[in-house]
Write a protein that holds these residues in place. Structure first.
Motif, PDB file in Angstrom:
ATOM      1  N   GLU A  65      -3.563   6.522  10.641  1.00  0.00           N
ATOM      2  CA  GLU A  65      -2.944   5.358  10.007  1.00  0.00           C
ATOM      3  C   GLU A  65      -3.330   5.190   8.539  1.00  0.00           C
ATOM      4  OE1 GLU A  65      -0.757   3.448  11.609  1.00  0.00           O
ATOM      5  OE2 GLU A  65      -0.994   4.680  13.417  1.00  0.00           O
ATOM      6  N   ASP A  67      -2.345   6.212   5.601  1.00  0.00           N
ATOM      7  CA  ASP A  67      -1.332   5.870   4.590  1.00  0.00           C
ATOM      8  C   ASP A  67      -0.923   4.405   4.702  1.00  0.00           C
ATOM      9  OD1 ASP A  67      -1.356   8.394   3.452  1.00  0.00           O
ATOM     10  OD2 ASP A  67       0.257   9.142   4.746  1.00  0.00           O
ATOM     11  N   THR A  68      -0.761   3.923   5.928  1.00  0.00           N
ATOM     12  CA  THR A  68      -0.424   2.514   6.149  1.00  0.00           C
ATOM     13  C   THR A  68      -1.561   1.619   5.687  1.00  0.00           C
ATOM     14  OG1 THR A  68       0.936   3.101   8.057  1.00  0.00           O
ATOM     15  CG2 THR A  68       0.222   0.808   7.905  1.00  0.00           C
ATOM     16  N   THR A  71      -1.578   1.438   1.901  1.00  0.00           N
ATOM     17  CA  THR A  71      -0.451   0.634   1.413  1.00  0.00           C
ATOM     18  C   THR A  71      -0.710  -0.851   1.624  1.00  0.00           C
ATOM     19  OG1 THR A  71       1.093   2.441   1.859  1.00  0.00           O
ATOM     20  CG2 THR A  71       2.034   0.231   1.662  1.00  0.00           C
ATOM     21  N   GLU A  72      -1.231  -1.217   2.796  1.00  0.00           N
ATOM     22  CA  GLU A  72      -1.525  -2.620   3.100  1.00  0.00           C
ATOM     23  C   GLU A  72      -2.605  -3.178   2.188  1.00  0.00           C
ATOM     24  OE1 GLU A  72      -0.815  -5.370   5.788  1.00  0.00           O
ATOM     25  OE2 GLU A  72       0.854  -4.440   4.741  1.00  0.00           O
ATOM     26  N   PRO A 181      -5.972  -4.421   6.497  1.00  0.00           N
ATOM     27  CA  PRO A 181      -4.639  -4.397   7.096  1.00  0.00           C
ATOM     28  C   PRO A 181      -4.532  -5.471   8.181  1.00  0.00           C
ATOM     29  CG  PRO A 181      -5.536  -2.190   6.938  1.00  0.00           C
ATOM     30  CD  PRO A 181      -6.652  -3.123   6.599  1.00  0.00           C
TER      31      PRO A 181
END
Length: 201
Positions: A65, A67-68, A71-72, A181
């Protein structure tokens, strides 16, 4: 490097050492496994610092996870920059040659009193900021060099108990805001609203 749970990539706890020195790598492997070199041989002193299966599994899940997560964190970090009015707090200035992985969201207040007021109000609302960079390390008793008695009392090391005044000042006024996140925009607006209210009133 640290793989503590607050890091961008984590395995709950633990960390890693990276080296291109084969001999140093061998010594590190001994240290993390009780100094054991074979089922019947213990070569040196060591400890149990091996990663367990649960921590490894967590690391693999986080890696899937990553990359997510990045980004978050970037979204949340940029929202703090947008939601907190200029002059309310001071943000870190980034070297243009570096990259920000948005691991932390530190802000600098005008005074320690202002920081403590904001911190208390956030905690009243079950929001837990952290003073990660407090206290300044030069204030820790166990890091202070003992003064050794000499015949000439003026001949002391210039590093003895040296006060790092800039470090002390910044350490007393810097607070890391929640950044992870899953932090919803509404929650972040609450955080920013509390900061603004406490600083301006």
């Amino acid at each position: 490097m640290s793989f503590h749970a607050t890091k961008l990539f984590h395995t709950i706890e633990g960390g890693a050492v990276i080296t291109n020195d084969d001999e140093l790598a061998r010594k590190i492997r001994l240290l993390i496994n009780f100094g054991i070199t074979s089922p019947t041989t213990i070569e040196s002193v060591g400890t149990n610092a091996k990663m367990n299966e649960f921590e490894a599994a967590m690391g693999l899940c986080v890696l899937d996870e990553i990359d997510t997560i990045k980004t978050e964190r970037q979204r949340i970090w940029q929202s703090y920059q947008t939601e907190l009015p200029p002059g309310l707090v001071q943000f870190q200035q980034w070297n243009p040659q570096s990259q920000n992985n948005h691991a932390y969201a530190p802000v600098l207040f005008e005074s320690e009193q202002q920081l403590l007021k904001v911190e208390a109000k956030l905690k009243e609302n079950n929001i837990i900021p952290r003073r990660y960079f407090y206290p300044s390390l030069d204030t820790l008793d166990y890091l202070k060099e003992p003064v050794i008695a000499r015949s000439d009392a003026t001949r002391q090391s210039p590093a003895t108990n040296q006060a790092c005044l800039i470090s002390r000042d910044i350490a007393s006024r810097i607070l890391c805001l929640p950044i992870y996140p899953g932090l919803a925009p509404a929650q972040q607006q609450t955080i920013c609203g509390i900061i603004q209210n406490q600083v301006e009133n």
